[in-house]
Motif scaffolding. Structure first.
Motif: not given
Length: 490
Positions: A99-101, A359-360, A103-108
């Protein structure tokens, strides 16, 4: 004949002979116009030849991008385009899992072949990680398709319509961006990808999905077969639940002055054994969790002696014992809880969850909102409007068939697997979330279901794991390893 006439005839013969000689020797006199025409022909020829070379080079390159063999599975050659589709799916699945994580694991914004993979420890790039994932997927697909072919399986007309529907959906997407399907597929999955190869990939996936259903229907054991298999060896299907701690001799090593550790010796083995004896005599479960094992699982991890002790019919709750590995460098301490033969009826039910928004920036407010929705639903929900109320609040109803006790909270198990009537509703809360259950009916006997699934799984493994993938890394250049995930996933 007059002298003047003979003179004219002689000149004509001489001119004719000269003309013949010039043709034979290639020394006919050229005019300026002839030379210019010849030069134009030469230039045109050079241009045409260059164009042919360029077209041939581009065509060859495009052919390689589509058809170059990047791997083999048995006799099947895996093309670059086929690997590109599986590669894309592997990345997509990764983003779906994290999910949203993700984007932190792989540099887009950095190509996958320029980023070191954080999921491995050997310094490989993310592109290598996803190629391996894609390869394992294709290995699975092709082995199943081989089994399907051996089994005489054919896609149904409905399956073929589903394939066409997928292609049509991509054609629609292509039209929305003002291009044709081949160009769209090439831009999304990689150069060389086109309608033909994409249809092959979708057909591969559909064959796997449909043959799986066909296989279950064709080979599912009867209840009688399951009972016979269980009676032949109950320990293959029953499990024991226990606590377990390990005492290792290496943990008792004392470092030398230079910080180095010596090899494990008899002294350390003796200390590990003493620690195991102490743990067995005063087993502390305060910070431990139970685990369930089959007899084969215990034998494989902790040895036959431990397996025989745990599955002995004389075992009682809270019995403890310890066992050593072959070289006495590890001791395994067990505390028996119970043995389970799964002889109960599963449940058919429906459920949905009211959970705080993810994610709030204000978790407390999210919990309050979930509680408000829960209270509203609790006031209005009935057996007749169960699904409609869930839909009203945008919640997904999970239809569970043959639900087992595994993974459920004790309170849920007590209610759901008690004496229930159809359409009974009950809600449970946990960590700020609320789950509504509606009981539909009893399902299959859990033991029978487990035995059937084991028999099917063993047969499936036997026919669908025949060939391993091998790679041709020199052709990985035709795979879209430089993908920027930020262009596709968020």
């Amino acid at each position: 004949m007059s002298a003047s006439r003979k003179k004219k005839e002689r000149k004509l013969l001489e001119a004719e002979q000269a003309s013949l000689n010039s043709v034979k020797t290639g020394k006919e006199k050229k005019t300026g116009l002839d030379r210019a025409f010849r030069d134009v022909l030469i230039i045109v020829g050079i241009i045409v030849l260059a164009a042919i070379v360029i077209i041939s080079f581009v065509s060859c390159r495009n052919w390689n991008r589509k058809n170059a063999t990047v791997a083999k599975i048995g006799d099947e050659k895996i093309s670059a385009s086929m690997m590109n589709y599986a590669f894309f799916d592997s990345v997509n699945n990764f983003y779906g899992q994290y999910g949203s994580l993700a984007g932190y694991i792989i540099d887009p914004n950095t190509p996958l072949d320029k980023q070191v993979c954080t999921m491995t420890s050997d310094g490989t790039m993310w592109s290598d990680f996803f190629i391996k994932q894609a390869g394992e997927t294709l290995e699975h697909y092709y082995n199943i398709c081989d089994a399907a072919e051996r089994d005489g399986f054919k896609l149904s007309d409905e399956d073929k319509k589903a394939i066409d529907s997928v292609i049509e959906s991509y054609e629609f997407q292509a039209s929305k961006v003002g291009t044709n399907l081949d160009n769209y597929l090439s831009s999304v999955f990689g150069k060389g990808c086109d309608e033909d190869s994409f249809k092959d990939y979708v057909t591969l996936q559909m064959t796997v999905e449909s043959y799986n259903r066909y296989f279950v229907e064709k080979y599912e054991p009867s209840d009688e077969d399951a009972l016979a298999a269980y009676n032949e060896d109950p320990t293959k299907y029953d499990t024991v639940t226990c606590y377990m701690v390990t005492k290792t001799a290496s943990s008792f090593l004392k470092a030398a002055e230079d910080g180095s550790l010596p090899e494990v010796g008899d002294a350390e083995k003796a200390e590990a054994k003493a620690a195991a004896e102490e743990a067995a005599a005063n087993f502390d479960t305060a910070e431990l969790s139970t685990a369930s094992y089959t007899k084969v699982g215990v034998s494989g991890s902790y040895g036959d002696e431990a397996a025989n002790w745990l599955f002995d019919s004389a075992r009682k709750a809270d019995d403890t014992a310890f066992f050593a590995n072959k070289d006495n460098t590890e001791y395994y301490v067990f505390k028996f809880v119970e043995k389970d033969d799964y002889n109960y009826s599963t449940v058919n039910c429906r459920s949905f969850v009211v959970a705080p928004a993810a994610q709030t920036t204000d978790p407390d407010a999210a919990k309050e909102e979930a509680t408000r929705i829960y209270n509203e639903i609790k006031e209005k929900i009935t057996a007749e409007n169960f699904d409609e109320v869930a839909a009203e609040y945008g919640l997904t109803v999970d239809n569970s068939e043959n639900l087992t006790k595994s993974g459920l909270d004790d309170a849920v198990v007590t209610w759901l697997f008690g004496k229930r009537s159809a359409n009974e509703i009950k809600d449970f809360s946990s960590d700020g979330s609320y789950t509504f259950y509606i009981f539909d009916s009893e399902g299959e006997n859990c033991n029978t279901l487990r035995v059937k699934n084991t028999i099917l799984s063993e047969k499936w493994e036997g026919i669908t794991h025949t060939n391993e993938i091998s790679y041709k890394e020199t052709n990985f250049k035709y795979i879209r390893t430089d993908m920027l995930t930020g262009n596709y996933f968020s």
